[in-house]
Scaffold this active site. Structure first.
Site, PDB file in Angstrom:
ATOM      1  N   ILE B 424       0.903  -1.338   0.080  1.00  0.00           N
ATOM      2  CA  ILE B 424       0.254   0.141   0.024  1.00  0.00           C
ATOM      3  C   ILE B 424       1.101   1.384  -0.058  1.00  0.00           C
ATOM      4  CG2 ILE B 424      -1.927   1.127   1.158  1.00  0.00           C
ATOM      5  CD1 ILE B 424      -2.668  -1.335   2.542  1.00  0.00           C
ATOM      6  N   HIS B 450      -6.180 -19.813 -18.362  1.00  0.00           N
ATOM      7  CA  HIS B 450      -6.752 -19.654 -19.513  1.00  0.00           C
ATOM      8  C   HIS B 450      -7.298 -20.498 -20.203  1.00  0.00           C
ATOM      9  CE1 HIS B 450      -7.736 -16.075 -21.922  1.00  0.00           C
ATOM     10  NE2 HIS B 450      -6.875 -15.809 -22.326  1.00  0.00           N
ATOM     11  N   ASP B 454     -11.926 -16.625 -18.754  1.00  0.00           N
ATOM     12  CA  ASP B 454     -11.357 -15.838 -19.824  1.00  0.00           C
ATOM     13  C   ASP B 454     -11.146 -14.338 -19.166  1.00  0.00           C
ATOM     14  OD1 ASP B 454     -14.987 -15.899 -20.870  1.00  0.00           O
ATOM     15  OD2 ASP B 454     -14.167 -14.395 -19.451  1.00  0.00           O
TER      16      ASP B 454
END
Lengths: 376, 480
Positions: B424, B450, B454
């Site tokens: 952060i 993959h 998608d």
């Protein structure tokens, strides 16, 4: 006699280092000097490192040192011992009790703040354990004349003829040291449970410990605290060596006073030292698992050298787990540390590359948990 | 001091006259520093050593026999005087036996756990005996001496004077006594000389300036373990070490957990990964956590950012369950996992392991925080069990506590997705009114399989997760 506890100045210390010259002013001008040190640290590794450091760096031809130290809950095994044979490692992990391996020989002891450690540093010529113990007995008798304490020929100190209050060990190299424990107000019940090994089937040539009934000085006389006893021993040592009763406080983390000591502390904490120095051993054990109303027997045989698994044979009920997976486990365990967290991480990782089956997972987890708990 | 070293060397070689004169003059200290990894010795004049029986000397207290517990040398090893040969034990005393000679170990008289006798031979050592013959040619250079090998402490005929303690200090720091200038009587090397030498070595491989400055060592790098998002910002500084010329590569087998991970990672890389990254603005969450921290503390639980990240992920997984699946080896069947068992990468002694919080979908943020505390505590004491380490269905890796912003995390089979959270940072951003404000920005990098996920699904999941975290109040609407 009031004892003065002073902080040594750095300059004093540097004079002590190169003690191939004669002892600096401040000591009686006898041929032999002596000094009393007390550690401000309760960390076992730091304190053991001080022993190493003095042993390696101080010339003790004309000098003797008494070192007083105490530690938070720790189990200390001797140089050539097997921790799996000597103590309950699982309980120690749960209770956050440390494990240390010292460089001297001898058996396993439990330290906490109620236990005093005394180290007598001398040259090899002046190495005399019984003399040191007689000094301790004399100090205790000076303190409490009615105390029944005596030294045995095994270099133990017994209270009331039956109860061990002190054990000794020694290290000889270039110079020598003899150290011993002294039970003042230690947790006796924790001591006895943690020094009981639950691991079965170990065959080893490691030095075994000799169990003994122990007692605290405090139980004999509640006014005896660690501080009082340490002061009495320091006073007796000062008389014996004809020196002033000064106890110098030392900080084992101070590199300016002890150059190189932090490396020694680190080495004492490494897995390779604590576990890896275990003499070769074999473990052969059976355990039972209960699974869905059936009783399963598992047999495990392992050879462990330098703390790593050299040979591994696991016998499970046929087809209870995929044989390929078991084979992978045996193969991967070779060369792996004999350590429950390593084994668990390894076994869990292996499960990732095997077909996903809830049943297989459950059995695998049950088996691994049992194996690590029973053996390690 | 540089002159002294030159004198030493020229003195040793002056009687020999085989060095060309220009080599000698070039032999100043800076050149010597670069060359000092090469050990110079004469090639032709070493005679065959004699075998000496090294007997076990008196240990004291009238002890006549001991048990051999550990050998530090084996036959064929070379040793120097004061090197440790073995460890023996007698009646609770552990004794280190050190060598009295320089030479090569030719025979060990005992096996482990055998009884050895005082006054009887322990080992045979073949000692080198250098003859006083002038060699005919120039000296030969050899590769650097490693920590394992032992430095011979003679410069042709001149033994360097030093006490055993000083020799040990030199050996421990890989310093050859021949390179240290002794300031004691008769050029004796004192401990201060070693410490001075070390101080000059620390920091850089530079030729020392003529004025012998002590280069202060650089501060050490401290790596923080992967703790929950409690930030203790540390400025990384390069690690400094004294320059030690070791020169020996070290090969060791890959064992244990690392070996198993090799298998896992090889399987992981068969999965076609695609990545998706985004930045999350955490101002509201930072504030919320500040308010809730004391409440959690009152219940004995340390609250980091992770419980929020996990809960938000679980809520998002309810909308995109395909990210909480597992495929079989040939990618023929896909299993939708009912439970969200979210793993968190944890840095332990073993390495980076991934315990998981089970059934995040039915746990409150507080319960998740409590679980994380338990796993953290077990992880740091090496007590994590297989139940905690297996059965994960989705993983979040908090690499940001160590550092970094973007990452390309590797999916852990049999899972299909993983998220890596960067640190952060306070960065300037524009708000809705076009004003610049101080934003607490964290980057997230997702990787997904993959073959079954998608880009659109991943993006929508990430957006939903992001919206929960940027507006923590919106989590209330969907909390079950």
């Amino acid at each position: 006699m009031k004892n003065m506890v002073i902080r040594a100045s750095l300059k004093n210390w540097f004079q002590l280092f190169y003690v191939h010259k004669f002892p600096a002013a401040g000591f009686k001008t006898t041929a032999d000097g002596a000094i009393i040190l007390q550690s401000v640290s309760n960390d076992i590794y730091q304190n053991l490192a001080v022993e190493d450091w003095i042993h390696d760096n101080i010339n003790l031809e004309n000098m003797q040192v008494l070192f007083l130290w105490r530690n938070l809950s720790t189990v200390v095994i001797g140089r050539h011992q097997n921790p799996w044979q000597e103590c309950n490692l699982k309980m120690m992990r749960q209770k956050n009790i440390k494990l240390a391996r010292r460089r001297s020989g001898g058996g396993t002891v439990y330290h906490d703040l109620g236990n005093i450690n005394l180290t007598f540093f001398t040259s090899k010529k002046k190495y005399e354990r019984m003399e040191n113990l007689k000094l301790v007995v004399k100090a205790l008798k000076c303190l409490r004349p009615q105390l029944d304490v005596h030294a045995t020929d095994r270099c133990d100190l017994l209270l009331n003829r039956n109860f061990k209050i002190s054990g000794s060990a020694a290290k000889l190299g270039r110079t020598a040291y003899h150290h011993c424990t002294l039970l003042c107000s230690a947790d006796r019940f924790l001591l006895s449970s943690v020094l009981k090994s639950p691991y079965k089937g170990i065959k080893s040539n490691a030095t075994p410990s000799v169990p003994a009934s122990v007692k605290n000085l405090f139980e004999e006389d509640p006014t005896l605290t660690c501080q009082i006893v340490m002061d009495a021993i320091a006073a007796e040592y000062a008389i014996y060596h004809q020196i002033d009763h000064h106890v110098t406080l030392i900080n084992p983390a101070d590199e300016t006073v002890f150059p190189g000591i932090n490396n020694k502390t680190k080495e004492l904490q490494t897995w390779e030292w604590i576990y890896g120095k275990t003499p070769k051993f074999s473990i052969s054990t059976c355990f039972n698992m209960v699974y869905k109303h059936s009783f399963l027997e598992v047999k495990v045989d392992m050879d462990v050298k330098h703390g790593r698994i050299e040979v591994c044979n696991i016998n499970l009920p046929e087809e209870w787990l995929p044989p390929a997976l078991c084979g992978e486990l045996e193969k991967n365990l070779i060369g792996s540390k004999f350590c429950p967290s390593e084994t668990t991480a390894l076994a869990s990782a292996l499960l990732r590359s095997c077909p996903q089956d809830y049943e297989v997972h459950r059995r695998w987890n049950l088996f691994c948990e049992n194996m690590t708990t029973t053996l390690m | 001091s540089s002159t002294q070293i030159c004198v030493c060397h020229t003195r040793s070689y002056s009687s020999v006259c085989f060095l060309k004169s220009k080599y000698v003059y070039a032999f100043d200290k800076s050149a010597f520093k670069f060359n000092h990894q090469h050990r110079l010795f004469r090639t032709s004049a070493i005679s065959k050593g004699q075998i000496v029986q090294f007997k076990l000397s008196d240990i004291g207290e009238g002890i006549t026999e001991v048990t051999v517990k550990e050998w530090y040398v084996k036959e064929g090893d070379s040793v120097s005087q004061f090197d440790s040969i073995c460890e023996v034990q007698s009646d609770k005393a552990s004794v280190t036996i050190t060598s009295r000679y320089d030479g090569i170990i030719r025979k060990l008289y005992y096996n482990l756990d055998e009884i050895a006798y005082v006054g009887k031979p322990l080992v045979d050592i073949e000692t080198d005996v250098l003859k006083d013959v002038a060699p005919e040619e120039d000296v030969v250079e050899t590769p650097a001496v490693s920590h394992e090998e032992h430095t011979h402490q003679e410069i042709k005929g001149h033994k360097t004077l030093a006490t055993p303690a000083v020799r040990r200090l030199a050996m421990e720091n890989n310093i050859k006594l021949s390179e240290v200038v002794g300031t004691g009587k008769d050029n004796r090397i004192l401990k201060e000389d070693i410490l001075n030498y070390l101080a000059k070595q620390t920091g850089a491989i530079l030729p020392p300036s003529p004025k012998s400055e002590i280069i202060p060592p650089l501060p050490k790098l401290e790596t923080a373990p992967a703790a929950p998002k409690d930030k203790a910002h540390r400025i990384p500084v390069p690690i400094s070490k004294p320059t030690v010329f070791t020169g020996k590569d070290k090969t060791e087998p890959i064992t244990g957990f690392h070996k198993a991970m090799v298998k896992t990672m090889s399987a992981a890389l068969k999965i076609p990964h695609f990545g998706y990254c985004d930045e999350i603005e955490l101002n509201q969450l930072v504030q919320l956590r500040e308010e809730l921290k004391p409440l959690a503390q009152a219940r004995g639980v340390k609250l980091s950012f992770m419980p929020f990240f996990l809960k938000a992920a679980s809520l998002a997984l309810l909308h995109y369950p395909v990210l909480n699946t597992s495929v079989d080896e040939n990618c023929q069947n896909i299993t939708y996992k009912a439970s969200h068992n979210i793993g968190i990468a944890m840095d332990t002694e073993q390495g980076l392991i991934v315990p998981n919080v089970k059934s995040v979908q039915v746990r409150s943020v507080f319960e998740i925080a409590s679980e994380l505390n338990r796993l953290q505590s077990l992880g740091s004491s090496g007590q994590l069990g297989t139940n905690d380490l297996t059965g994960g269905t989705f993983t979040l890796s908090n690499i940001g506590t160590i550092g970094g912003t973007y990452a390309k995390p590797v999916i852990l089979p049999p899972e299909v997705a993983i998220g890596a959270l960067g640190k952060i940072q306070a960065l300037p951003r524009f708000n809705g009114k076009g004003e610049v404000f101080k934003a607490q920005i964290m980057n997230v990098s997702w990787s997904a399989d993959h073959r079954i996920i998608d880009g659109a699904t991943m993006a929508r999941f990430s957006n939903l997760w992001k919206s929960y975290l940027e507006n923590p109040a919106s989590m209330l609407l969907d909390l079950k």
